[in-house]
Design a protein around this motif. Structure first.
Motif, PDB file in Angstrom:
ATOM      1  N   ALA A 169      50.124 -61.327 -35.014  1.00  0.00           N
ATOM      2  CA  ALA A 169      50.863 -61.441 -33.756  1.00  0.00           C
ATOM      3  C   ALA A 169      51.730 -62.687 -33.707  1.00  0.00           C
ATOM      4  CB  ALA A 169      49.889 -61.438 -32.578  1.00  0.00           C
ATOM      5  N   ASP A 170      51.326 -63.760 -34.430  1.00  0.00           N
ATOM      6  CA  ASP A 170      52.110 -64.992 -34.357  1.00  0.00           C
ATOM      7  C   ASP A 170      52.551 -65.525 -35.715  1.00  0.00           C
ATOM      8  OD1 ASP A 170      49.669 -65.834 -35.267  1.00  0.00           O
ATOM      9  OD2 ASP A 170      49.296 -67.281 -33.655  1.00  0.00           O
ATOM     10  N   VAL A 171      52.496 -64.700 -36.774  1.00  0.00           N
ATOM     11  CA  VAL A 171      52.963 -65.107 -38.099  1.00  0.00           C
ATOM     12  C   VAL A 171      53.919 -64.052 -38.643  1.00  0.00           C
ATOM     13  CG1 VAL A 171      52.328 -65.628 -40.491  1.00  0.00           C
ATOM     14  CG2 VAL A 171      50.867 -66.429 -38.612  1.00  0.00           C
ATOM     15  N   VAL A 172      55.098 -64.505 -39.074  1.00  0.00           N
ATOM     16  CA  VAL A 172      56.095 -63.638 -39.694  1.00  0.00           C
ATOM     17  C   VAL A 172      56.463 -64.218 -41.047  1.00  0.00           C
ATOM     18  CG1 VAL A 172      58.472 -62.801 -39.572  1.00  0.00           C
ATOM     19  CG2 VAL A 172      57.037 -62.759 -37.530  1.00  0.00           C
ATOM     20  N   SER A 173      56.561 -63.359 -42.061  1.00  0.00           N
ATOM     21  CA  SER A 173      57.016 -63.774 -43.388  1.00  0.00           C
ATOM     22  C   SER A 173      58.478 -63.404 -43.574  1.00  0.00           C
ATOM     23  CB  SER A 173      56.178 -63.121 -44.487  1.00  0.00           C
ATOM     24  OG  SER A 173      54.872 -63.641 -44.528  1.00  0.00           O
ATOM     25  N   PHE A 174      59.200 -64.294 -44.258  1.00  0.00           N
ATOM     26  CA  PHE A 174      60.610 -64.068 -44.579  1.00  0.00           C
ATOM     27  C   PHE A 174      60.771 -64.198 -46.088  1.00  0.00           C
ATOM     28  CE2 PHE A 174      60.383 -65.936 -40.374  1.00  0.00           C
ATOM     29  CZ  PHE A 174      61.244 -65.165 -39.615  1.00  0.00           C
ATOM     30  N   THR A 175      61.446 -63.232 -46.708  1.00  0.00           N
ATOM     31  CA  THR A 175      61.837 -63.388 -48.101  1.00  0.00           C
ATOM     32  C   THR A 175      63.276 -63.891 -48.128  1.00  0.00           C
ATOM     33  OG1 THR A 175      62.404 -61.028 -48.195  1.00  0.00           O
ATOM     34  CG2 THR A 175      60.260 -61.692 -49.060  1.00  0.00           C
ATOM     35  N   LEU A 176      63.549 -64.805 -49.067  1.00  0.00           N
ATOM     36  CA  LEU A 176      64.813 -65.533 -49.098  1.00  0.00           C
ATOM     37  C   LEU A 176      65.429 -65.460 -50.482  1.00  0.00           C
ATOM     38  CD1 LEU A 176      63.450 -68.777 -47.372  1.00  0.00           C
ATOM     39  CD2 LEU A 176      64.666 -66.902 -46.246  1.00  0.00           C
ATOM     40  N   SER A 177      66.745 -65.289 -50.508  1.00  0.00           N
ATOM     41  CA  SER A 177      67.478 -65.237 -51.767  1.00  0.00           C
ATOM     42  C   SER A 177      68.778 -66.012 -51.608  1.00  0.00           C
ATOM     43  CB  SER A 177      67.782 -63.780 -52.135  1.00  0.00           C
ATOM     44  OG  SER A 177      68.450 -63.707 -53.368  1.00  0.00           O
ATOM     45  N   PRO A 178      69.191 -66.808 -52.604  1.00  0.00           N
ATOM     46  CA  PRO A 178      70.445 -67.569 -52.492  1.00  0.00           C
ATOM     47  C   PRO A 178      71.633 -66.645 -52.260  1.00  0.00           C
ATOM     48  CG  PRO A 178      69.134 -68.373 -54.333  1.00  0.00           C
ATOM     49  CD  PRO A 178      68.472 -67.107 -53.855  1.00  0.00           C
ATOM     50  N   VAL A 179      72.543 -67.082 -51.405  1.00  0.00           N
ATOM     51  CA  VAL A 179      73.707 -66.251 -51.093  1.00  0.00           C
ATOM     52  C   VAL A 179      74.641 -66.116 -52.284  1.00  0.00           C
ATOM     53  CG1 VAL A 179      73.611 -66.790 -48.631  1.00  0.00           C
ATOM     54  CG2 VAL A 179      74.999 -68.217 -50.147  1.00  0.00           C
ATOM     55  N   ASP A 180      74.537 -67.037 -53.256  1.00  0.00           N
ATOM     56  CA  ASP A 180      75.431 -66.948 -54.419  1.00  0.00           C
ATOM     57  C   ASP A 180      74.935 -65.974 -55.469  1.00  0.00           C
ATOM     58  OD1 ASP A 180      73.324 -68.280 -55.606  1.00  0.00           O
ATOM     59  OD2 ASP A 180      74.400 -70.169 -55.919  1.00  0.00           O
ATOM     60  N   HIS A 242      61.372 -66.789 -35.392  1.00  0.00           N
ATOM     61  CA  HIS A 242      60.712 -65.567 -34.905  1.00  0.00           C
ATOM     62  C   HIS A 242      61.645 -64.696 -34.071  1.00  0.00           C
ATOM     63  CE1 HIS A 242      56.206 -65.660 -35.608  1.00  0.00           C
ATOM     64  NE2 HIS A 242      56.633 -66.723 -36.253  1.00  0.00           N
ATOM     65  N   ASP A 243      62.460 -65.329 -33.234  1.00  0.00           N
ATOM     66  CA  ASP A 243      63.230 -64.573 -32.239  1.00  0.00           C
ATOM     67  C   ASP A 243      64.652 -64.240 -32.676  1.00  0.00           C
ATOM     68  OD1 ASP A 243      61.011 -64.825 -30.682  1.00  0.00           O
ATOM     69  OD2 ASP A 243      61.856 -66.311 -29.298  1.00  0.00           O
ATOM     70  N   GLU A 244      65.212 -64.993 -33.634  1.00  0.00           N
ATOM     71  CA  GLU A 244      66.641 -64.864 -33.894  1.00  0.00           C
ATOM     72  C   GLU A 244      67.014 -64.597 -35.346  1.00  0.00           C
ATOM     73  OE1 GLU A 244      68.824 -68.142 -32.216  1.00  0.00           O
ATOM     74  OE2 GLU A 244      67.399 -68.390 -30.575  1.00  0.00           O
ATOM     75  N   VAL A 245      66.066 -64.678 -36.279  1.00  0.00           N
ATOM     76  CA  VAL A 245      66.416 -64.572 -37.699  1.00  0.00           C
ATOM     77  C   VAL A 245      65.866 -63.259 -38.263  1.00  0.00           C
ATOM     78  CG1 VAL A 245      66.145 -65.619 -39.978  1.00  0.00           C
ATOM     79  CG2 VAL A 245      66.504 -67.073 -37.972  1.00  0.00           C
ATOM     80  N   PRO A 306      39.752 -61.446 -37.366  1.00  0.00           N
ATOM     81  CA  PRO A 306      40.423 -60.773 -38.479  1.00  0.00           C
ATOM     82  C   PRO A 306      41.907 -60.529 -38.244  1.00  0.00           C
ATOM     83  CG  PRO A 306      38.308 -59.736 -38.034  1.00  0.00           C
ATOM     84  CD  PRO A 306      38.535 -60.720 -36.925  1.00  0.00           C
ATOM     85  N   ASP A 307      42.298 -60.183 -37.032  1.00  0.00           N
ATOM     86  CA  ASP A 307      43.704 -59.887 -36.772  1.00  0.00           C
ATOM     87  C   ASP A 307      44.576 -61.134 -36.788  1.00  0.00           C
ATOM     88  OD1 ASP A 307      43.136 -57.213 -36.552  1.00  0.00           O
ATOM     89  OD2 ASP A 307      42.983 -57.225 -34.355  1.00  0.00           O
ATOM     90  N   ALA A 308      43.956 -62.325 -36.711  1.00  0.00           N
ATOM     91  CA  ALA A 308      44.721 -63.575 -36.780  1.00  0.00           C
ATOM     92  C   ALA A 308      44.848 -64.095 -38.199  1.00  0.00           C
ATOM     93  CB  ALA A 308      44.056 -64.644 -35.905  1.00  0.00           C
ATOM     94  N   HIS A 309      44.180 -63.456 -39.142  1.00  0.00           N
ATOM     95  CA  HIS A 309      44.113 -63.901 -40.539  1.00  0.00           C
ATOM     96  C   HIS A 309      45.350 -63.402 -41.285  1.00  0.00           C
ATOM     97  CE1 HIS A 309      41.396 -64.071 -44.403  1.00  0.00           C
ATOM     98  NE2 HIS A 309      42.624 -64.510 -44.640  1.00  0.00           N
ATOM     99  N   ALA A 310      46.366 -64.247 -41.397  1.00  0.00           N
ATOM    100  CA  ALA A 310      47.596 -63.865 -42.091  1.00  0.00           C
ATOM    101  C   ALA A 310      47.311 -63.617 -43.567  1.00  0.00           C
ATOM    102  CB  ALA A 310      48.645 -64.964 -41.937  1.00  0.00           C
ATOM    103  N   HIS A 311      47.921 -62.589 -44.125  1.00  0.00           N
ATOM    104  CA  HIS A 311      47.783 -62.226 -45.539  1.00  0.00           C
ATOM    105  C   HIS A 311      46.330 -61.887 -45.906  1.00  0.00           C
ATOM    106  CE1 HIS A 311      51.935 -63.410 -46.249  1.00  0.00           C
ATOM    107  NE2 HIS A 311      51.688 -64.595 -45.718  1.00  0.00           N
ATOM    108  N   ARG A 312      45.576 -61.404 -44.952  1.00  0.00           N
ATOM    109  CA  ARG A 312      44.157 -61.123 -45.189  1.00  0.00           C
ATOM    110  C   ARG A 312      43.971 -60.104 -46.320  1.00  0.00           C
ATOM    111  NH1 ARG A 312      40.799 -57.139 -43.214  1.00  0.00           N
ATOM    112  NH2 ARG A 312      42.379 -56.471 -41.704  1.00  0.00           N
ATOM    113  N   VAL A 313      44.681 -59.002 -46.240  1.00  0.00           N
ATOM    114  CA  VAL A 313      44.505 -57.941 -47.246  1.00  0.00           C
ATOM    115  C   VAL A 313      44.932 -58.440 -48.621  1.00  0.00           C
ATOM    116  CG1 VAL A 313      45.250 -55.648 -47.969  1.00  0.00           C
ATOM    117  CG2 VAL A 313      44.728 -56.089 -45.552  1.00  0.00           C
TER     118      VAL A 313
END
Length: 397
Positions: A169-180, A242-245, A306-313
């Motif tokens: 509910a309060d953790v989001v993952s972002f994958t990132l890659s260089p724009v070049d 969380h809200d804009e990206v 358990p539901d607060a455990h990010a990357h639990r699985v």
């Protein structure tokens, strides 16, 4: 690295007085610095840590620790104090000339707080303390920039968000890659990057986030917990993320830094985390799995439920894949998860005598875990930690 024969007795005699006023000195220092250079508060310093006083306390603690080590018996290594600071500075692109600016306002603050007690002899002695620390940081940061293939002020590059996954509910993952289009690049498992975003008032605020995937991928991953702002600017960057990206958006990201990294070799490891502190230890665990490592690994994690455990699985799956890994989980509210109830208890975990511990989480968790390890005979030099935010550890240890 020792003080001169002239300065050492002066610093020894005045350390109790200076130390007793360091918090007030640090408060005046930041006040003066931001009055003269307001853009530093907007675009470099963490406004949340300034508002709650954490940065002030961390500065005071680091100066006191450095002075104390300079006065210690021969054999003490003051450079150990600056490792974490230098990595943080490098992730911000700090330059050598900025230490002159700090010196100007710090010593003005000392005179303002202590008045006539700052005689020329006292000023000269503490000037030596300051520049010994500043020079050590400058040298350490130069080495870090060199190793990263970059330079002061040149650590930033534009990266595109290629994926976004809600972990809890309060953790989001972002994958990132260089724009070049180039690969994201190498890092050591456990390291972090700085992320810079535009706050609601246009300020360019920066926060650090651990890389939560294994090295060797074309992309990086960070996992961001939303910090709830109560009063002041806490949670500025996590709220924007969380809200804009979203996928397709671009953000500025630094080169990787951080001194909590997976040790080389085949010795046994303890990877202990709580809450979002899972991110650097998960990167280590994933790296071990990629190497098909046979190292003995004890994984300990604590969370609210358990539901607060990010990357639990993912943590459970990877730990099960490693032939010599054992996973131990505690939840405050375990429900039907099968995890133990309460806070992580290392007395309930078998640990090899020669274990190296890598721990990350809230400061109370770090203190409790370190104390438990020391009581079990693990030497302090084999206990390594990462704390998110200003390092207040030394004031508590």
């Amino acid at each position: 690295m020792l003080l001169s024969e002239t300065s050492a007795p002066v610093v020894r005699a005045t350390l109790p007085v200076i130390g007793a006023h360091l918090d007030r000195i640090a408060e005046r220092f930041y006040g003066r610095l931001f009055e003269a250079r307001p853009e530093l508060l907007r675009d470099l310093f963490n406004r949340g840590n300034q508002a709650n006083g954490d940065q002030r306390r961390a500065l005071a603690g680091s100066i006191a620790a450095w002075a104390g080590l300079l006065l210690a018996d021969e054999g003490a290594d003051p450079r150990a104090v600056i490792s974490r600071i230098s990595h943080k500075h490098a992730s911000l692109g700090i330059t050598a000339d900025q230490y002159k600016l700090v010196h100007e306002h710090l010593f003005a603050a000392i005179v303002e707080v202590l008045g006539d007690a700052v005689t020329p002899e006292v000023a000269a002695a503490w000037d030596e303390v300051y520049w010994s620390m500043a020079d050590a940081l400058i040298a350490a940061e130069a080495d870090l920039y060199r190793a990263a293939g970059t330079g002061p002020g040149l650590v930033w590059r534009r990266m595109r968000v290629t994926g976004r996954t809600r972990e809890t509910a309060d953790v989001v993952s972002f994958t990132l890659s260089p724009v070049d289009g180039t690969p994201a690049g190498r890092f050591r498992p456990g390291q972090y990057v700085s992320v810079q975003v535009a706050a609601s008032d246009g300020a360019r605020q920066i926060r650090q986030y651990s890389l939560s995937a294994a090295p060797g991928r074309a992309e990086w991953r960070i996992s961001v917990k939303r910090e709830r702002p109560y009063e002041g600017p806490d949670g500025e960057v996590s709220t924007v993320l969380h809200d804009e990206v979203f996928p397709g958006d671009e953000i500025d990201v630094s080169a990787p830094f951080g001194d909590l990294v997976l040790p080389e070799g085949d010795g046994p490891l303890l990877l202990a985390s709580a809450g979002i502190g899972i991110t650097p230890t998960l990167s280590m665990l994933l790296a071990l799995a990629r190497e098909k490592s046979a190292r003995p690994v004890t994984v300990v994690h604590g969370d609210r439920h358990p539901d607060a455990h990010a990357h639990r699985v993912q943590q459970e799956t990877v730990a099960a894949e490693l032939p010599e890994a054992a996973l131990h989980v505690w939840y405050e509210e375990p429900g039907t998860s099968g995890a133990r109830e309460g806070y992580p208890d290392l007395s309930a975990v078998d640990l090899p005598a020669d274990v190296t511990a890598l721990i990350c989480g809230p400061l109370p968790f770090l203190r409790a875990t370190r104390s438990a390890l020391l009581s079990r005979g693990v030497p302090a030099e084999r206990i390594h930690y990462e704390v998110f935010g200003p390092d207040l550890w030394r004031g508590a240890a």
